[in-house]
Design a protein around this motif. Structure first.
Motif, PDB file in Angstrom:
ATOM      1  N   GLN A  51     -32.251 135.065   5.637  1.00 48.81           N
ATOM      2  CA  GLN A  51     -32.976 135.384   6.876  1.00 48.81           C
ATOM      3  C   GLN A  51     -33.961 134.287   7.259  1.00 48.81           C
ATOM      4  O   GLN A  51     -34.465 134.255   8.374  1.00 48.81           O
ATOM      5  CB  GLN A  51     -33.726 136.714   6.725  1.00 48.81           C
ATOM      6  CG  GLN A  51     -32.841 137.950   6.910  1.00 48.81           C
ATOM      7  CD  GLN A  51     -31.802 138.097   5.804  1.00 48.81           C
ATOM      8  OE1 GLN A  51     -32.126 137.999   4.633  1.00 48.81           O
ATOM      9  NE2 GLN A  51     -30.551 138.318   6.181  1.00 48.81           N
ATOM     10  N   LYS A  83     -30.695 127.062   7.993  1.00 44.82           N
ATOM     11  CA  LYS A  83     -30.946 127.954   6.857  1.00 44.82           C
ATOM     12  C   LYS A  83     -30.853 127.107   5.587  1.00 44.82           C
ATOM     13  O   LYS A  83     -29.809 126.491   5.338  1.00 44.82           O
ATOM     14  CB  LYS A  83     -29.917 129.080   6.810  1.00 44.82           C
ATOM     15  CG  LYS A  83     -30.005 130.069   7.966  1.00 44.82           C
ATOM     16  CD  LYS A  83     -29.083 131.262   7.716  1.00 44.82           C
ATOM     17  CE  LYS A  83     -29.156 132.278   8.844  1.00 44.82           C
ATOM     18  NZ  LYS A  83     -28.388 133.510   8.531  1.00 44.82           N
ATOM     19  N   SER A  93     -23.886 125.592   7.553  1.00 48.47           N
ATOM     20  CA  SER A  93     -23.962 126.208   8.895  1.00 48.47           C
ATOM     21  C   SER A  93     -22.609 126.335   9.599  1.00 48.47           C
ATOM     22  O   SER A  93     -21.824 127.197   9.250  1.00 48.47           O
ATOM     23  CB  SER A  93     -25.025 125.555   9.778  1.00 48.47           C
ATOM     24  OG  SER A  93     -24.678 124.265  10.182  1.00 48.47           O
ATOM     25  N   GLU A 110     -18.570 138.955   7.787  1.00 46.31           N
ATOM     26  CA  GLU A 110     -19.203 138.600   6.519  1.00 46.31           C
ATOM     27  C   GLU A 110     -18.185 138.652   5.395  1.00 46.31           C
ATOM     28  O   GLU A 110     -17.307 139.511   5.388  1.00 46.31           O
ATOM     29  CB  GLU A 110     -20.328 139.592   6.192  1.00 46.31           C
ATOM     30  CG  GLU A 110     -21.643 139.328   6.890  1.00 46.31           C
ATOM     31  CD  GLU A 110     -22.713 140.288   6.400  1.00 46.31           C
ATOM     32  OE1 GLU A 110     -23.339 139.983   5.358  1.00 46.31           O
ATOM     33  OE2 GLU A 110     -22.919 141.325   7.039  1.00 46.31           O
ATOM     34  N   ASP A 121     -24.671 136.082  10.370  1.00 46.73           N
ATOM     35  CA  ASP A 121     -24.890 135.237  11.553  1.00 46.73           C
ATOM     36  C   ASP A 121     -23.787 134.203  11.741  1.00 46.73           C
ATOM     37  O   ASP A 121     -23.890 133.340  12.628  1.00 46.73           O
ATOM     38  CB  ASP A 121     -26.243 134.524  11.446  1.00 46.73           C
ATOM     39  CG  ASP A 121     -27.403 135.502  11.357  1.00 46.73           C
ATOM     40  OD1 ASP A 121     -27.361 136.532  12.064  1.00 46.73           O
ATOM     41  OD2 ASP A 121     -28.339 135.245  10.573  1.00 46.73           O
ATOM     42  N   TYR A 150     -22.975 131.825   9.581  1.00 49.20           N
ATOM     43  CA  TYR A 150     -23.252 130.589   8.834  1.00 49.20           C
ATOM     44  C   TYR A 150     -22.356 130.512   7.603  1.00 49.20           C
ATOM     45  O   TYR A 150     -22.131 131.517   6.922  1.00 49.20           O
ATOM     46  CB  TYR A 150     -24.711 130.552   8.370  1.00 49.20           C
ATOM     47  CG  TYR A 150     -25.716 130.187   9.427  1.00 49.20           C
ATOM     48  CD1 TYR A 150     -26.410 128.980   9.364  1.00 49.20           C
ATOM     49  CD2 TYR A 150     -25.994 131.051  10.483  1.00 49.20           C
ATOM     50  CE1 TYR A 150     -27.354 128.646  10.318  1.00 49.20           C
ATOM     51  CE2 TYR A 150     -26.936 130.717  11.452  1.00 49.20           C
ATOM     52  CZ  TYR A 150     -27.608 129.514  11.365  1.00 49.20           C
ATOM     53  OH  TYR A 150     -28.545 129.184  12.323  1.00 49.20           O
TER      54      TYR A 150
END
Length: 664
Positions: free
Chosen positions: A5, A450, A455, A476, A524, A526
């Protein structure tokens, strides 16, 4: 410990001036690159010279499906160009003749020089003529085993100018490794130096080369010519205490050959899919693979990834610390920067000589704006704290890059806060020798970062995650990282071994290029690269196979069996942990451990030396005889949760292995 996060947005100063300055702009370009690859890359191609124009209607073709016939990838078939012409002549004609191509920084801070594009072109033409005088023609292979001197890019570009295929072997490999590679590629000429500096130590490169040429002869290949750069004597004339070994008729001094050579050489026009270079990478069978890259597609991809990922602008000063002997050096010390008319720093030395602030001193000296290095180096330098960094002005930095292996979040944060002062974007790049350039990477003006995540995919790259059965993982999840369509810079084949190319990269999951790495995708989108899923190790960014090391260990007369796994290492990322079963009636002692370490150094190279060698009275094997490596990995990290062992032939061996762990 940072979490998924935790997100760091690009600094407004970086984003506002970047080529790609928002997530939406990245998405728009990315979608274009997938929907219409031919148009996307044809727009890139317009900046370069094509002796024979490309056909926009026949811009690329490929087959990733083994059932449909041979695997192939072709970009711009029918076009012709010369990559050296595009990197040098084109830039000189565009007014960059007096622009510095390279600031060269030697092993010692007092030893430095520079080379402009015009002077680099002259030197390359001279050496092109030297190679031609020694009978090198289009398609011939030239092996290069050199330190990071300015003669190295000159040699590479001279090969490219006359259509020869360069095959660089990192000058840390042993004579055995060099001999095997020269034999495999059938090298006509070897280019080297008398020696190289590594801090206060001199490496006797010519002696290694002589041994390698003799060993290549034993394997059945004769290297006709060896051209030698006088490097050590240039730095400390007459003060090295050793003479360069010499064989008249075969060995020639670089500087003497260059004296009479003409400073102009007409380029050989190469078909788009003609070979440019080959670079050997470790194979899981232990035999190195000659990864082959071709001309046009590689040029487009190296140029574009360099420009966009580092956000390189005219008058920036860029520095990649990689040795040119690795793919990072090929693409991001030589081909990518020069294709953009960039000014680069090229460095021969180490981060710790004469002091451990050498990197920061060089950034300060040349006012570097983009800095690209390995997590191993970052972790090594972190140990010295912030003080060596704070002695220098690093305010010119804008983009920080990471390459070689996934960077751990702690090192990422130190890099971001201490080196970048929270102003710089970090591009944590994932790619391979085989991919030719970055395939998953943040873009400095657009991607919210992150720590530890590579990414998102670069333009034209379509990653997919698959489970063991080949089913796509959506959203995911974690699985095998594969790619479903080609980009211009990807490898075309393995030299003289297309069946191995197909079986290594395309047979596990038909229809996909398989990287051999695992990855997970977060909520997200990534990508987080999790490392090798096959029998490969990544030690300080050096990829090697477990079987390659095992085969060397079992050459020792006292060793019956060997098994090698990786163990996490605070600096190198991974290190080699070796299990050795001695022959019956042989003892396992310090002498054997030291002899095995020396053997690996000599046969593969110093970077492959094992960190731990453990006595194993037996190895954990299934009833069919297969070594259960996941058990060995658990022993290596002292984790007794070894999972299901019901298929082992002898479960008692596990307790013995834990009991034998060295105290370290």
């Amino acid at each position: 410990m940072p979490s998924e996060q935790q997100v760091f947005n690009p600094h407004p100063d970086v984003a506002s001036k970047a080529y790609i300055n928002s997530v939406q702009q990245y998405r728009d370009f990315y979608q274009q690159s997938l929907d219409n690859p031919a148009q996307f890359w044809a727009n890139v191609a317009k900046q370069f010279h094509w002796e024979t124009p490309y056909d926009p209607k026949n811009f690329f073709s490929y087959n990733f499906d083994i059932s449909e016939g041979p695997i192939f990838v072709k970009w711009m078939e029918g076009a012709s160009t010369n990559i050296c012409y595009n990197l040098l002549d084109r830039n000189v004609k565009n007014g960059l003749g007096d622009t510095v191509a390279y600031y060269w920084e030697g092993n010692h801070p007092d030893d430095y020089s520079r080379l402009t594009y015009r002077k680099l072109l002259e030197e390359v033409c001279r050496f092109s003529n030297v190679l031609k005088a020694h009978g090198v023609q289009k398609g011939d292979r030239v092996s290069i085993y050199m330190p990071m001197t300015m003669e190295l890019p000159v040699a590479m570009l001279a090969c490219a100018r006359i259509g020869a295929v360069h095959s660089i072997v990192f000058a840390g490999f042993s004579s055995d490794s060099l001999a095997e590679r020269m034999h495999d590629c059938q090298a006509k000429v070897l280019i080297t130096a008398d020696g190289a500096w590594r801090g206060e130590k001199i490496l006797h490169l010519k002696e290694i080369c002589d041994t390698a040429m003799d060993k290549a002869e034993e394997l059945g290949h004769h290297v006709e010519t060896c051209i030698v750069v006088s490097h050590i004597n240039r730095v400390t004339p007459g003060n090295v205490g050793w003479e360069t070994p010499w064989r008249d008729g075969r060995d020639f001094w670089w500087h003497q050959e260059m004296e009479e050579a003409e400073p102009s050489c007409y380029p050989e026009w190469m078909a788009a899919e003609d070979p440019l270079f080959m670079l050997y990478t470790s194979g899981s069978t232990g035999k190195p693979k000659g990864v082959l890259h071709t001309t046009a597609g590689y040029l487009l991809y190296a140029a574009t990834t360099f420009k966009i990922v580092f956000d390189y602008k005219p008058h920036d000063i860029y520095w990649c610390t990689a040795d040119i002997g690795w793919i990072t050096g090929h693409t991001y010390v030589l081909y990518g920067p020069l294709a953009n008319g960039a000014t680069s720093v090229m460095f021969e030395g180490t981060p710790f000589f004469p002091e451990n602030d050498r990197y920061w001193e060089i950034i300060d000296k040349y006012k570097v704006s983009q800095f690209y290095t390995a997590p191993t180096a970052i972790r090594s330098l972190m140990k010295f704290g912030d003080e060596p960094v704070l002695k220098h002005d690093l305010s010119t930095l804008r983009v920080l890059g990471s390459v070689g292996e996934p960077i751990n979040p702690e090192a990422w944060l130190w890099y971001y806060r201490v080196i970048g002062k929270e102003r710089c974007s970090i591009v944590d790049t994932f790619w391979q020798t085989e991919t030719g350039g970055h395939v998953i990477t943040p873009l400095p003006g657009a991607t919210p970062m992150k720590p530890g995540s590579a990414s998102f995919p670069f333009f034209g790259v379509k990653p997919t995650l698959l489970d063991e059965s080949g089913t796509e993982i959506k959203g995911e999840g974690e699985g095998y990282l594969v790619f479903s369509q080609p980009w211009p810079g990807m490898m075309r084949t393995l030299f003289n071994n297309h069946p191995r190319y197909e079986s290594t990269y395309f047979s596990k999951f038909n229809g996909y290029y398989c990287t051999g790495d695992g990855a997970r995708r977060d909520a997200d989108g990534y990508y987080w690269v999790t490392g090798r899923v096959d029998d490969m190790l990544n030690v300080s960014g050096h990829l090697m196979s477990t079987s390659e090391v095992e085969s060397v260990l079992t050459e020792h007369s006292r060793v019956s069996e060997a098994a090698v796994v990786s163990r996490p290492h605070p600096v190198k990322g991974e290190c080699l942990y070796c299990f050795i079963t001695p022959n019956q009636n042989e003892t396992f002692d310090k002498t054997l451990i030291n002899e095995l370490k020396v053997l690996v150094r000599e046969r593969i190279g110093p970077f492959a030396q094992p960190d731990v060698i453990q006595h194993a009275p037996g190895l954990p094997k299934t009833r069919s005889g297969k070594i259960m490596r996941r058990v060995l990995r658990k022993v290596a990290i002292n984790d007794r949760d070894v999972g299901d062992t019901s298929t082992l032939a002898d479960e008692n061996i596990i307790e013995q292995l834990f009991a034998n762990r060295p105290v370290n």
